[in-house]
Design an enzyme around this catalytic site. Structure first.
Site, mmCIF file in Angstrom:
data_model
loop_
_atom_site.group_PDB
_atom_site.id
_atom_site.type_symbol
_atom_site.label_atom_id
_atom_site.label_comp_id
_atom_site.label_asym_id
_atom_site.label_seq_id
_atom_site.Cartn_x
_atom_site.Cartn_y
_atom_site.Cartn_z
ATOM 1 C CD1 TRP A 152 -0.192 -1.365 3.239
ATOM 2 C CD2 TRP A 152 0.467 0.781 3.300
ATOM 3 N NE1 TRP A 152 0.531 -1.178 4.399
ATOM 4 C CE2 TRP A 152 0.944 0.120 4.457
ATOM 5 C CE3 TRP A 152 0.758 2.132 3.132
ATOM 6 C CZ2 TRP A 152 1.701 0.771 5.426
ATOM 7 C CZ3 TRP A 152 1.519 2.784 4.093
ATOM 8 C CH2 TRP A 152 1.972 2.099 5.228
ATOM 9 C CG ASN A 153 5.030 1.191 0.998
ATOM 10 O OD1 ASN A 153 4.670 0.294 0.237
ATOM 11 N ND2 ASN A 153 6.267 1.269 1.449
ATOM 12 C CD GLU A 251 11.495 -3.953 -1.284
ATOM 13 O OE1 GLU A 251 11.800 -3.947 -0.065
ATOM 14 O OE2 GLU A 251 10.707 -3.167 -1.797
ATOM 15 C CB CYS A 285 11.007 -0.986 2.535
ATOM 16 S SG CYS A 285 11.251 -0.688 0.770
ATOM 17 C CD GLU A 462 10.766 -5.662 -6.963
ATOM 18 O OE1 GLU A 462 9.771 -6.405 -6.946
ATOM 19 O OE2 GLU A 462 10.826 -4.577 -6.356
#
Length: 482
Positions: A152-153, A251, A285, A462
């Site tokens: 969601w972030n 991740e 993160c 990624e």
């Protein structure tokens, strides 16, 4: 009370009608008011989505890289043209300031563009054989159907960061966005539609997170699962995916240290540390979670931080000038409160903030930007990811000591170093046990470079050509010669 409903399940190129009585309400975290409701789908819809992706795989994977690239180019153009509207939607469902939200959308565009360029660069190898009796060729092929679970972030950029390389590689996908922020995912699916994506190549399922996730984990036709989220959930996915030896790209959490050496440009370092810590209100993160400042400059540095924070503006992300928005929900706010309370009980000094922010007409999910000093290693905030606007500051005197403290965590995603000395920068960067190190730079994530952690911060990368490789398998073809 609102009475709107937004279709949110997209399977085999069609928006599905799901029982509206099972709809899930989406709230604006800034105001606490309902925005709309979306479908609460589950296992059956996920199975249908997987089947659609499986049926579409042969057609999509057999297209040339240039053919797949044309779709990604078109999608990137459409998304860029619509960035302001998409940013507004993102801010309403997630809370971050509009400037950040539009920036995220434009960042999401860059992943589509980068992997449009990478789609034609799937190189193979011709290996020199140890004998004249054979010839050896290595080729890369798409892994198959993939499941993507996004957080969601960053509800827009995390989607394109996963789907763009998967599509470029020739995979098909089932996407499960975070329950809190499905609206950005819906809009991205609509852009894929407008760009001409063939039916079934990407499918969207919202609703029962446990049921959807279980299908993606246990269905044997889902060959890879890519996930961004907490380390605890990542460990669960690893255990549950073992039955089919499913490939994983994870991740996970972070606990980033920032180290400020005495020769750093203090004003610049202070601005960058705050940009790192308070971006998305600390809900990233890779944001600074622990700040180590050399003892000779720590007092001055704290003053610089306080001066700059005092200019922050808290409020609704859609309002002009807002720099700090709400936390995503009440649970997040309670965690931040708990970390501050635990630190204060163990002797921490509140240099700035330290409590919730309240104003009529706004939700209760706001927390004032906070700086803590007199930090000790036994405080929760030094070992757990806060995911909120709290910055603990600890002095250090010795380079070896601070590297040891910085590495004293199970996480290993990102770390930051501030110094004007090249030798210090290189030496410390090499010794930090992290997948990403920023030197006088707190925004290391970029489409052309690999992003990912070590230790319990994840598996795989990624971004860059490395990101596309995650969605491919190497195949050896050995030719016997007459």
């Amino acid at each position: 009370m609102f009475n709107t409903y937004t279709k949110s399940v997209f399977i085999d190129g069609e928006w599905q009608d799901i029982n509206e009585k099972l709809a899930e309400v989406i709230y604006n975290p800034a105001t606490g008011k309902a925005i709309t409701s979306v479908a609460y789908a589950g296992a059956e819809e996920t199975k249908q989505a997987i089947h659609a992706a499986l049926q579409a795989f042969p057609i999509w994977s057999e297209k040339t890289g240039r053919e797949r690239a044309s779709f990604l180019y078109k999608a990137s153009q459409l998304m860029l043209e619509d960035a302001e509207r998409l940013g507004n939607i993102l801010t309403m469902e997630q809370g971050k300031p509009l400037r950040e939200a539009v920036g995220e959308v434009k960042g999401a565009v860059q992943f589509l563009l980068w992997y449009a360029e990478e789609a034609s660069r799937n190189y193979g190898e011709w290996l020199p054989s140890s004998t004249n009796a054979k010839r050896l060729v290595v080729m890369s092929q798409p892994v198959g159907v993939i499941g993507a679970i996004t957080p969601w972030n960053f509800p827009s950029s995390m989607i394109t960061r996963k789907l763009a390389p998967a599509l470029a590689a020739g995979c098909t996908a089932v996407l499960k966005p975070a329950p809190e922020t499905p609206l950005s995912a819906i809009e991205i699916m609509k852009i894929f539609e407008r760009a001409g994506l063939p039916k079934g190549v990407v499918n969207l399922v919202t609703g029962d997170a446990e049921a959807i996730g279980k299908q993606l984990l246990t269905h044997k036709e889902v060959r890879l699962l890519t996930f961004t989220g907490s380390t605890a959930v990542g460990k669960h996915l690893m255990r549950e995916s073992a039955e089919h030896v499913k490939k994983l790209s994870l991740e996970l959490g972070g606990h980033a240290p920032s180290i400020v050496f005495p020769d750093a440009n203090l004003a610049k370092a202070a601005s960058l540390v705050l940009a790192s810590k308070f971006r998305n209100n600390g809900q990233t993160c890779i944001c600074t979670n622990r700040l180590f400042v050399h003892e000779s400059v720590v007092a001055d540095f704290i003053q610089l931080l306080k001066q700059k924070i005092s200019k922050f503006q808290i409020g609704d992300g859609l309002e002009d000038g807002t720099t700090i928005g709400p936390l995503i929900n009440e649970q997040a706010c309670k965690k931040v409160e708990g970390h501050v309370q635990n630190a204060v009980e163990k002797g921490a000094v509140i240099e700035y903030g330290g409590e919730r922010w309240h104003k009529q007409g706004f939700s209760h999910c706001y927390f004032n930007p906070t700086i803590l000093s007199n930090i000790t290693e036994d405080m929760k905030i030094m070992h757990e990811e806060t995911f909120g606007p709290v910055l603990p500051v600890q002095p250090f005197s010795d380079e070896t000591e601070v590297i040891t403290k910085a590495n004293d965590t199970d996480y290993g995603l990102a770390a930051y170093v501030f110094t004007e000395n090249t030798s210090t920068a290189i030496r410390v960067s090499e010794k930090l046990d992290y997948g990403i190190v920023g030197v006088n730079d707190v925004f290391p994530a970029t489409p052309e470079a690999p992003f990912g952690g070590v230790k319990q911060s994840g598996l795989g990368k990624e971004g860059g050509h490395h990101g596309m490789e995650e969605f491919m398998e190497k195949k050896l073809i050995s030719f016997g010669m007459n």
